[in-house]
Design a protein around this motif. Sequence first.
Motif, short mmCIF file in Angstrom:
data_model
loop_
_atom_site.label_atom_id
_atom_site.label_comp_id
_atom_site.label_asym_id
_atom_site.label_seq_id
_atom_site.Cartn_x
_atom_site.Cartn_y
_atom_site.Cartn_z
N THR A 19 0.85 -1.23 -0.31
CA THR A 19 -0.14 0.03 -0.02
C THR A 19 0.89 1.32 0.06
N TYR A 20 0.59 2.06 -0.76
CA TYR A 20 1.36 3.49 -0.88
C TYR A 20 0.32 4.81 -0.77
N VAL A 21 1.03 5.57 -0.27
CA VAL A 21 0.13 6.83 -0.49
C VAL A 21 1.07 8.13 -1.07
N LEU A 22 0.46 8.83 -1.64
CA LEU A 22 0.96 10.14 -2.33
C LEU A 22 0.34 11.24 -1.70
N LEU A 23 1.55 12.06 -0.98
CA LEU A 23 1.09 13.15 -0.23
C LEU A 23 1.57 14.51 -0.99
N GLU A 24 0.48 15.44 -0.99
CA GLU A 24 1.16 16.72 -1.42
C GLU A 24 1.52 17.78 -0.05
N ASP A 25 2.72 18.30 -0.25
CA ASP A 25 3.27 19.20 0.65
C ASP A 25 3.20 20.50 0.42
N ASP A 55 10.01 20.43 9.52
CA ASP A 55 9.14 20.28 8.54
C ASP A 55 8.38 18.95 8.77
N ASP A 56 7.16 19.06 8.38
CA ASP A 56 6.38 17.61 8.84
C ASP A 56 6.47 16.73 7.63
N LEU A 57 6.51 16.91 6.46
CA LEU A 57 6.35 16.18 5.36
C LEU A 57 7.89 15.83 4.51
N SER A 58 8.04 16.96 3.74
CA SER A 58 9.30 16.58 2.71
C SER A 58 10.41 16.95 3.59
N GLY A 59 10.60 17.59 4.78
CA GLY A 59 11.83 17.75 5.51
C GLY A 59 12.80 18.79 5.06
N ILE A 60 13.52 19.15 5.60
CA ILE A 60 14.90 20.22 5.09
C ILE A 60 15.72 19.39 4.83
N GLY A 61 16.30 19.59 3.48
CA GLY A 61 17.10 18.89 2.75
C GLY A 61 18.49 18.79 3.55
N SER A 62 19.03 20.01 3.82
CA SER A 62 20.31 20.08 4.32
C SER A 62 20.66 21.73 4.67
N ASP A 63 21.88 22.00 5.06
CA ASP A 63 22.40 23.35 5.45
C ASP A 63 21.75 24.26 4.24
N ASP A 107 11.72 23.83 2.43
CA ASP A 107 11.69 22.39 2.46
C ASP A 107 12.16 21.70 1.29
N ARG A 108 12.08 20.44 0.89
CA ARG A 108 12.39 19.68 -0.12
C ARG A 108 11.61 19.79 -1.45
N MET A 109 10.29 20.57 -0.86
CA MET A 109 9.39 20.61 -2.22
C MET A 109 9.37 22.51 -2.49
N GLY A 110 10.20 22.92 -1.86
CA GLY A 110 10.20 24.44 -2.15
C GLY A 110 9.54 25.29 -1.38
N ASN A 111 8.61 24.65 -0.30
CA ASN A 111 7.91 25.65 0.34
C ASN A 111 8.81 26.49 1.31
N THR A 112 8.72 27.74 1.40
CA THR A 112 9.64 28.62 2.04
C THR A 112 8.96 29.35 3.34
N LYS A 113 9.53 29.50 4.38
CA LYS A 113 9.22 30.24 5.58
C LYS A 113 10.32 31.56 5.88
N ILE A 114 9.91 32.37 5.97
CA ILE A 114 10.70 33.63 6.37
C ILE A 114 10.49 34.22 7.63
N ILE A 115 11.33 34.41 8.61
CA ILE A 115 11.02 35.28 9.71
C ILE A 115 11.81 36.35 9.92
N LYS A 116 11.43 37.58 10.33
CA LYS A 116 12.18 38.66 10.42
C LYS A 116 12.18 39.12 11.95
N SER A 117 13.20 39.63 12.60
CA SER A 117 13.29 39.70 13.84
C SER A 117 14.54 40.78 14.15
N ARG A 118 14.31 41.71 15.18
CA ARG A 118 15.31 42.60 15.61
C ARG A 118 15.56 42.31 17.05
N PHE A 119 16.72 42.61 17.48
CA PHE A 119 17.22 42.39 18.97
C PHE A 119 17.91 43.44 19.22
#
Length: 122
Positions: A19-25, A55-63, A107-119
Amino acid sequence: QEIDTANNSISGEVRDLSTYVLLEDRTAPGIRELYPKPGQKINVRELIISARVSDDLSGIGSDQDIEVYLDGDWQIPEYDPEKLILICKPVKVLSLGWHKLVIKARDRMGNTKIIKSRFKII
């Protein structure tokens, strides 16, 4: 693997009958537990920037899928995929005053999160 957009189908070969599952990330990675915290005032000029990046599905590939900018200057990120920890030691000793931090995680699918902060270094 073959993707046929005209017929909305994906095909590929498998080695075992199972049984295989195809998921969209479509969900970007999460970036939390940021240090220094947004708006934080600290008295350490040689600090280590850290965050939990996951990342819950495809994961972070590398640094290379994580970018860190401090005051617009690229920094060298180190990512531990088992502990989901990003650390980054700024190349220069930080001056007193406000500093802008930007972290981008992809993530490995190209979804991107950007955070901006000041300290602030006091």
